[in-house]
Design an enzyme around this catalytic site. Sequence first.
Site, PDB file in Angstrom:
ATOM      1  N   VAL B  88       5.433  -5.698   3.998  1.00  0.00           N
ATOM      2  CA  VAL B  88       4.388  -7.197   3.963  1.00  0.00           C
ATOM      3  C   VAL B  88       3.246  -6.645   4.981  1.00  0.00           C
ATOM      4  O   VAL B  88       4.078  -6.513   6.425  1.00  0.00           O
ATOM      5  CB  VAL B  88       4.564  -8.215   3.776  1.00  0.00           C
ATOM      6  N   CYS B  89       2.397  -6.099   5.228  1.00  0.00           N
ATOM      7  CA  CYS B  89       1.357  -5.782   6.857  1.00  0.00           C
ATOM      8  C   CYS B  89       0.517  -7.180   6.790  1.00  0.00           C
ATOM      9  O   CYS B  89      -0.709  -7.387   6.241  1.00  0.00           O
ATOM     10  CB  CYS B  89      -0.025  -4.733   6.265  1.00  0.00           C
TER      11      CYS B  89
END
Lengths: 579, 167
Positions: B88-89
């Site tokens: 996840v960014c």
Amino acid sequence: MRALAISLFSVALTTIVVANAYYQKKQFYPSVVYITKSNPSMAVIYIQAFILVLLTGKLMSKVFFGQLRTAEFEHLMERAWYAITETCLAFTVFRDDFTPKFVALFTLLLFLKSFHWLAEDRVDYMERSPVISMLFHMRVLFLLLVLGSLDFHFVQHAYQSTMTNGASVQLVFGFEYAILLTMVANITIKYVLHTIDLSSDAPWEDKAVFLLYTELVMGLIKVILYVAFVAIMVRIHTLPLFAFRPMYYTIRDFKKAFNDVILSRRAIHNMNTLYPDATPEELQAADNVCIICREEMTTASKKLPCNHIFHTACLRSWFQRQQTCPTCRLNILRAPTPTTQQPRQEQRPRPQPVPNPFGAPLPFFNPFQPLPNENAQAPAPDANQAVPPTTPPAQTTIPQPSRQGGTQQPPLPQFTVSPFMPFSFPRFMSPPPIPPQNFRSLSSEELRRMEGNERENVEARIKCLQNIQVMLDAAVLMMNQYTLSIATSSTMPSPVPQTSTETTNGNAEPTATSNSSKETEEPNDNSSSSGSSASVGSSNASNHASVSLTETDSTVISPEEELRRRRLQRFQQPVEQQQ
Amino acid sequence: MAGSALRRLMAEYKQLTLNPPEGIIAGPINEENFFEWEALITGPEGTCFEGGVFPAKLIFPPDYPLSPPKMQFTCEMFHPNIYADGRVCISILHAPGDDPMGYESSAERWSPVQSVEKILLSVVSMLAEPNDESGANVDAAKMWRENRDEFNKIAERIVRRTLGIPT
Ligand SMILES: [Zn+2]
Ligand SMILES: [Zn+2]
């Protein structure tokens, strides 16, 4: 299952090889000679030995570590690969000594190394594991003892061998085991620290500092060892390429440890000097939970300039990463510190380094709004006089107030006072002189003359910035004072608030002395009005008190008073919202 | 006394168990290791991920909460802010200073004030409103911008897959 099959297969192969040799030679020594002379047989024997080593390793790790965690295993594999490639590199350096004994020694070294790594991981894990059993302590202690004594033995052996037989491969082993010995020492210290921490019921705040210094000292020892090793190797042999990667990492780790120590020291210093300890009342007023560790603040806590409170220890470890408030991200290194040592600050330059006059933006607002424009338009007065006619016409057409005077007195910039500023600019604010724009058009003599002037100008600019800083401090102080006086007048309708506001006044007044008289009387007025409201309506609730405060003010009809009343209202609003 | 990271993780676990936020379940995979969590996130209502239950893994650093954890979806995901491998960014998972995408303001970054709960809530709102300026998955970002129908179709397929419904 596959491992078992491979081991069984290898044992079978070895049996065949040995049986074959014995069948052909019928005697022990000829059989041995036969096996060592035959390459395929030797290969089988090597594989058998390798599998035996692996099996021993498994057994040992079961004894000392039990089940390995996935992370531990991955870490081990990763490091093992690097170690194996480095060993292969080392073999190329010592190809003359390439004998079975030599290979066996290197394998033993790798074998012991992996146990050092596992021990390190295990001890690091102590801090993170919810359950540390007695068995864990027994295993770790026994393992450290065994590893330590083995390392010591090999170092001694290598030393004696080098002393009697001269430099040989033993030098490499001695050095490798010396590194491992420092590792054992490091792990032991960590283990002791963790154990002490685990056995106490309260968090041990200084542990982080001890760990930091351990890391630093051990890093230093390792760096010295590596440098000495490389130096010796270069003198007697060749460049030890295989030692470069670990050396690089050791130096990097040492640098990091050194940085950490510096940052930690700075953080501790800042905390001890800049921030006050939180008082029990402040802890009660806040919700009493440290946002960093989510635990109650009963032990030492600190209050930042933004009024956020944290554990001293939590804050210290955070400040090693960043110099901001964890909650509101206020940059605590740049924030003005409302100290009590305000008097006569305008004469005394502040100890803090002044930021680059035109590079760094000013914290809140730019009091010299026209500065960037003037910077482009108006050169310094002296340079102006000396400007030859070659200057661009655009400069000369612009009206320059400094020109007529042509004195050392710099031009007065127009202030754009923010409506939120509770006071106008005091007289000590001398505006900064403006640097000339173009040096190329000046002769060398003019430049030299200007150099002297420029120095003064720069000093003046720095002074100006210092003044701004003082003013900002004063502004913060006054804001605090406003909120404090309102809060005290509304919550405690006794004569106590009066004295408290007066004491804060006393602190603020010296900074404001050079302000216009209107400004100095303002806080006084404020406190007296709060005092009067307190005496009038001593039974009033908080809202009533603040209302009466504004009412007493509004009875006087003068534009100044009116303005001040509005300002006061503005400051009251946030306070009332909080209540 | 156990390490501060462990104590804080235990406190957060307790808090999440006592007051679970809606549509989010999270806890250590194994109670002997509090530094690896798994989470189940329900797709927010009214979005293309509605109805899906997305499993994810959270790995905490030894110096938590000074450093942020890492989060990775363990199911297939197609989203502008999720790498192809599930990582996840979002800015809350980045410490100030490291900015892989170069667009985040430091105000939304990681600080000890944040928590597992806040991370998971941010992820839920990320599912609802992708930030198509971040290029964690460029294809997904492009499709989100230019071909929303196709994006919704892929999202629906992923939702069905997480629920074990044949597509
Ligand atoms: Zn704390
Ligand atoms: Zn703050």
